[in-house]
Design a protein around this motif. Structure first.
Motif: not given
Length: 392
Positions: A54-59, A63-67
């Motif tokens: 829910t915060f601003e994040t780069g691509d 990608a690291q998070i959803v991995s």
């Protein structure tokens, strides 16, 4: 056999289901088959992770998070296989054995991915690789993704590049069904379906196999969809036949355009059925149909035009909502069929604009999920074909 087995999120959604998946892989290995496993994130992990950002994040950070969903799944499944005496190892981006590489544009680097996939395949005699689906690795070592349905893409791509005999998609449905069993009664499993049919269904809402995955399917690679409860990787489910071809082709014979006009006939229930039934009962094959507010247009073989005009004229005379029928011929059809058409914004203008620049009058354009049919005057057919082939 050499098999790539992909387990979807639902089929790995609980500890019991992970055990079931491990049992099916172990049984296939014990029967002497070479198995590579592709694992999706457990359950709805990826969607849950995306909702939590829910915060601003780069691509790259995203990608690291959803991995993490896939990274967890491969560790769980690898452990379950090891507990059954199966030599297994998990593969994820960043590891030296990771196979799927993307270029600076985020597209799969085919040559490098083929080379790495072949190296993974060479070790299948000794070990079961458990590979994260959906994920890839950029040239700079960053985590990238293959888009929605990316685990299916991972599986079929690796199946092709690893020279597998079959890819098995393990999911929460009994293969491809005749209809959504949650909506219609009596839905049953379809034993076989073509790639063309399934891709069109997939682009129109069927969530069985991701359309992007099927672009990697060729005639040498079998692809099958089975339910996770089945427990047997090597039988049952729906077999996906053939390969999807990207091509531009010209219908060899001319067609005729028969247009029935009427008063807002598009809003009249049963009009299309009535007209098409009249043609069908007389064995007139309909190549394509287009409709407007006050018209319905049938495209048929030119040789049938005179007979079809008489059939439709009888319907015009018999029904008050019809005004007239007219025929235009000869016309040609150039059809563009391509797996990536629906994913290319502006693709219609890219096709049409060069024809306009060549002063070719486009009589009609008929689209489906995976094809575009261009209707032009018969005399313009060769130039239309040449221009369209140059585009693709």
């Amino acid at each position: 056999m050499r098999v790539v087995a992909k387990f979807g999120g639902t089929s790995l959604g609980t500890g019991d289901r992970i055990n079931r998946a491990a049992d099916s892989v172990a049984a296939a290995v014990e029967d002497g088959h070479e198995i590579a496993v592709v694992a999706s994130a457990m359950g709805s992990t990826t969607d849950d992770l995306l909702e939590d950002i829910t915060f601003e994040t780069g691509d790259k950070d995203r990608a690291q998070i959803v991995s993490m969903g896939e990274r967890t799944s491969v560790r769980m499944l690898k452990a379950a296989l090891s507990s059954r005496g199966i030599e297994a190892r998990f593969l994820e981006p960043g590891g030296e054995d990771w196979p799927i590489i993307t270029d600076e544009h985020g597209e799969v680097d085919v040559e490098e991915t083929q080379r790495r996939a072949y190296e993974v395949a060479e070790s299948l005699d000794d070990v079961v690789p458990v590979i994260t689906g959906f994920l890839a690795e950029g040239t700079d070592g960053s985590i990238t993704t293959l888009g929605r349905g990316g685990s299916d893409t991972t599986a079929v791509m690796l199946g092709k590049y690893m020279d597998a005999d079959e890819v098995v998609i393990v999911t929460d449905v009994e293969g491809v069904m005749t209809g959504d069993p949650r909506v219609v009664e009596g839905a049953r499993n379809v034993g076989e379906i073509s790639v063309d049919e399934l891709r069109n269904l997939s682009f129109r809402g069927a969530e069985v196999v991701a359309p992007s995955a099927l672009s990697y399917k060729d005639n040498k690679l079998d692809v099958r969809v089975v339910h996770y409860q089945h427990g047997d990787l090597l039988s049952g489910g729906t077999s996906i036949e053939g390969e999807f071809q990207n091509l531009v082709d010209l219908r060899e014979r001319p067609i005729a355009c028969l247009t029935v006009a009427g008063r807002a006939i598009r809003n009249q229930p049963g009009v299309f059925q009535h007209l098409s039934q009249a043609l069908g009962e007389s064995d007139v094959n309909i190549e394509a149909v287009a409709s407007g507010v006050d018209t319905v247009t049938f495209y048929i073989d030119e040789e049938e035009a005179e007979r079809a005009e008489n059939i439709l004229h009888r319907e015009v005379i018999a029904r008050d909502e019809f005004s007239s029928v007219t025929v235009d011929s000869p016309m040609a059809v150039v059809r563009v069929t391509g797996g990536e058409l629906p994913n290319q914004p502006g693709i219609i203008s890219d096709i049409v604009n060069p024809l306009a620049e060549a002063r070719i009058n486009l009589q009609d354009i008929i689209t489906s999920a995976t094809s575009v049919a261009l209707v032009v005057d018969w005399d313009d057919r060769e130039e239309t074909l040449e221009i369209t082939q140059d585009l693709f």
